[in-house]
Design an enzyme around this catalytic site. Structure first.
Site, mmCIF file in Angstrom:
data_model
loop_
_atom_site.group_PDB
_atom_site.id
_atom_site.type_symbol
_atom_site.label_atom_id
_atom_site.label_comp_id
_atom_site.label_asym_id
_atom_site.label_seq_id
_atom_site.Cartn_x
_atom_site.Cartn_y
_atom_site.Cartn_z
ATOM 1 N N ASP A 141 26.147 41.121 19.045
ATOM 2 C CA ASP A 141 26.262 41.401 17.607
ATOM 3 C C ASP A 141 27.615 42.025 17.286
ATOM 4 O O ASP A 141 27.746 42.812 16.356
ATOM 5 C CB ASP A 141 25.124 42.344 17.184
ATOM 6 C CG ASP A 141 24.974 42.394 15.669
ATOM 7 O OD1 ASP A 141 24.430 43.398 15.167
ATOM 8 O OD2 ASP A 141 25.425 41.447 14.990
ATOM 9 N N LYS A 144 32.553 37.978 16.294
ATOM 10 C CA LYS A 144 31.910 36.661 16.484
ATOM 11 C C LYS A 144 32.752 35.770 17.404
ATOM 12 O O LYS A 144 32.219 34.917 18.081
ATOM 13 C CB LYS A 144 31.673 36.005 15.122
ATOM 14 C CG LYS A 144 30.889 36.911 14.162
ATOM 15 C CD LYS A 144 29.718 37.637 14.834
ATOM 16 C CE LYS A 144 29.228 38.815 14.031
ATOM 17 N NZ LYS A 144 28.281 39.691 14.781
ATOM 18 N N ASP A 169 23.157 37.356 17.329
ATOM 19 C CA ASP A 169 23.027 37.458 15.875
ATOM 20 C C ASP A 169 24.136 36.639 15.200
ATOM 21 O O ASP A 169 25.183 36.363 15.802
ATOM 22 C CB ASP A 169 23.139 38.929 15.435
ATOM 23 C CG ASP A 169 22.775 39.122 13.965
ATOM 24 O OD1 ASP A 169 23.274 40.079 13.359
ATOM 25 O OD2 ASP A 169 22.004 38.294 13.421
ATOM 26 N N ASN A 170 23.915 36.240 13.951
ATOM 27 C CA ASN A 170 24.959 35.660 13.087
ATOM 28 C C ASN A 170 25.515 34.316 13.541
ATOM 29 O O ASN A 170 26.691 34.022 13.292
ATOM 30 C CB ASN A 170 26.141 36.631 12.935
ATOM 31 C CG ASN A 170 25.704 38.015 12.550
ATOM 32 O OD1 ASN A 170 25.895 38.969 13.296
ATOM 33 N ND2 ASN A 170 25.103 38.147 11.382
ATOM 34 N N GLU A 199 21.100 39.361 6.744
ATOM 35 C CA GLU A 199 20.417 40.607 6.388
ATOM 36 C C GLU A 199 20.498 40.904 4.889
ATOM 37 O O GLU A 199 21.553 40.821 4.291
ATOM 38 C CB GLU A 199 20.987 41.799 7.186
ATOM 39 C CG GLU A 199 22.497 41.923 7.242
ATOM 40 C CD GLU A 199 23.104 41.225 8.447
ATOM 41 O OE1 GLU A 199 22.503 40.270 8.949
ATOM 42 O OE2 GLU A 199 24.184 41.600 8.878
HETATM 43 O O1 LIG Z 1 31.203 41.388 11.990
HETATM 44 C C1 LIG Z 1 30.030 41.646 12.195
HETATM 45 N N1 LIG Z 1 29.654 42.392 13.241
HETATM 46 C C2 LIG Z 1 30.640 42.861 14.228
HETATM 47 C C3 LIG Z 1 31.429 44.099 13.820
HETATM 48 C C4 LIG Z 1 32.429 44.382 14.908
HETATM 49 C C5 LIG Z 1 32.042 45.555 15.743
HETATM 50 C C6 LIG Z 1 32.447 45.471 17.146
HETATM 51 C C7 LIG Z 1 31.809 46.057 18.180
HETATM 52 C C8 LIG Z 1 32.406 45.839 19.436
HETATM 53 C C9 LIG Z 1 32.011 46.340 20.682
HETATM 54 C C10 LIG Z 1 32.760 46.053 21.802
HETATM 55 N N2 LIG Z 1 33.843 45.278 21.731
HETATM 56 C C11 LIG Z 1 34.245 44.774 20.540
HETATM 57 C C12 LIG Z 1 33.526 45.068 19.386
HETATM 58 S S1 LIG Z 1 33.794 44.612 17.736
HETATM 59 C C13 LIG Z 1 28.974 41.173 11.244
HETATM 60 C C14 LIG Z 1 29.368 40.705 9.987
HETATM 61 C C15 LIG Z 1 28.417 40.264 9.065
HETATM 62 C C16 LIG Z 1 28.836 39.756 7.727
HETATM 63 C C17 LIG Z 1 28.194 38.665 7.163
HETATM 64 C C18 LIG Z 1 28.577 38.198 5.903
HETATM 65 C C19 LIG Z 1 29.608 38.810 5.229
HETATM 66 F F1 LIG Z 1 29.980 38.369 4.007
HETATM 67 C C20 LIG Z 1 30.269 39.905 5.803
HETATM 68 C C21 LIG Z 1 29.882 40.382 7.039
HETATM 69 C C22 LIG Z 1 27.051 40.302 9.388
HETATM 70 C C23 LIG Z 1 26.667 40.757 10.634
HETATM 71 O O2 LIG Z 1 25.347 40.804 10.977
HETATM 72 C C24 LIG Z 1 27.613 41.177 11.570
HETATM 73 O O3 LIG Z 1 27.161 41.604 12.796
HETATM 74 MG MG LIG Z 2 25.117 41.024 13.056
#
Ligand SMILES: O=C(NCCCCc1cc2ccncc2s1)c1cc(-c2ccc(F)cc2)cc(O)c1O
Ligand SMILES: [Mg+2]
Length: 214
Positions: A141, A144, A169-170, A199
């Site tokens: 998660d 992406k 996810d996603n 979500e």
């Molecule tokens: O980017 C998302 N999730 C990742 C955040 C990046 C966090 C990280 C953790 C980590 C740990 C270790 N190494 C590298 C990393 S990088 C995310 C985005 C949307 C979304 C959907 C539609 C939209 F219009 C706008 C956002 C929905 C979701 O469910 C998501 O999970």
């Molecule tokens: Mg997600």
């Protein structure tokens, strides 16, 4: 000074959830995201699919890539058997600090190890740093465009065993096209798509569940 969304989410947990009651923490976050502000938690609809996979796998070791505010961390950990361990990676130090407080409020500190840093750096160190052999369940998660390289890295580092489950996810929104292409065409995985919604919205999204065949 202006608060951040994770800070406002934590405040809602501390106001509306009961200390030591993980399900009330999950409910408080979903209520906050439906009534106040959208946030990128897996959410209640996909969360039910996550719950069913966790209870089916009944994992002793779980890796979560992408903690954010620990909604799915708490949701998963609340269903784990005693002595099971969940390691969760978060890249953003501010989010990690909020996540630690959400985990503490839920009373799940002894089941969850939150590690700050990038998946690409930490995956190769898992065995030595956390005395992990293999993961029974991995919840992807995070970024992406890291799902595919990190899955290959987990294979190379021997962190997956015959029967390990990857739950991503996603896979539709924001989407992970290269990961889906790889995992659905690889002879080393058996995959299944669980159609759902992004979500707290009506936009299509889903979870991809894949079994590593060894
Ligand atoms: O980017 C998302 N999730 C990742 C955040 C990046 C966090 C990280 C953790 C980590 C740990 C270790 N190494 C590298 C990393 S990088 C995310 C985005 C949307 C979304 C959907 C539609 C939209 F219009 C706008 C956002 C929905 C979701 O469910 C998501 O999970
Ligand atoms: Mg997600």
């Amino acid at each position: 000074t202006q608060t951040t969304r994770p800070q406002r989410l934590l405040a809602a947990v501390q106001k509306n959830a009961t200390r030591g009651d993980p399900r009330s923490v999950v409910k408080a976050i979903d209520q906050f995201c439906r009534q106040k502000e959208w946030a990128m938690n897996v959410g209640d609809e996909k969360g039910c699919i996550l719950d069913s996979v966790v209870t089916e796998v009944n994992p002793a070791t779980v890796l979560e890539l992408g903690t954010y505010c620990a909604y799915s961390t708490v949701r998963i950990a609340s269903l784990l058997p005693p002595h099971a361990k969940l390691i969760t990676l978060e890249f953003n130090p501010h989010n990690a600090a909020i996540a630690r407080q959400v985990i503490a409020w839920a009373g799940l500190g002894d089941k969850i190890q939150l590690v700050e840093g990038a998946s690409g750096d930490w995956i190769p160190k898992m065995k030595e740093k956390f005395a992990i052999e293999t993961f029974d369940l991995v919840f992807l998660d995070h970024w992406k465009d890291r799902y595919l390289p990190d899955t290959k890295l987990m294979e190379e580092c021997g962190l997956l065993r015959k029967g390990s489950i990857l739950l991503a996810d996603n896979v539709i929104c924001p989407g992970t096209p290269d990961y889906l292409e790889y995992i659905r065409n690889s002879p080393r995985y058996k995959s299944q798509y669980f159609r759902s919604h992004l979500e707290y919205t009506k936009v299509e999204d889903g979870l991809e569940k894949s079994v590593f065949l060894g």
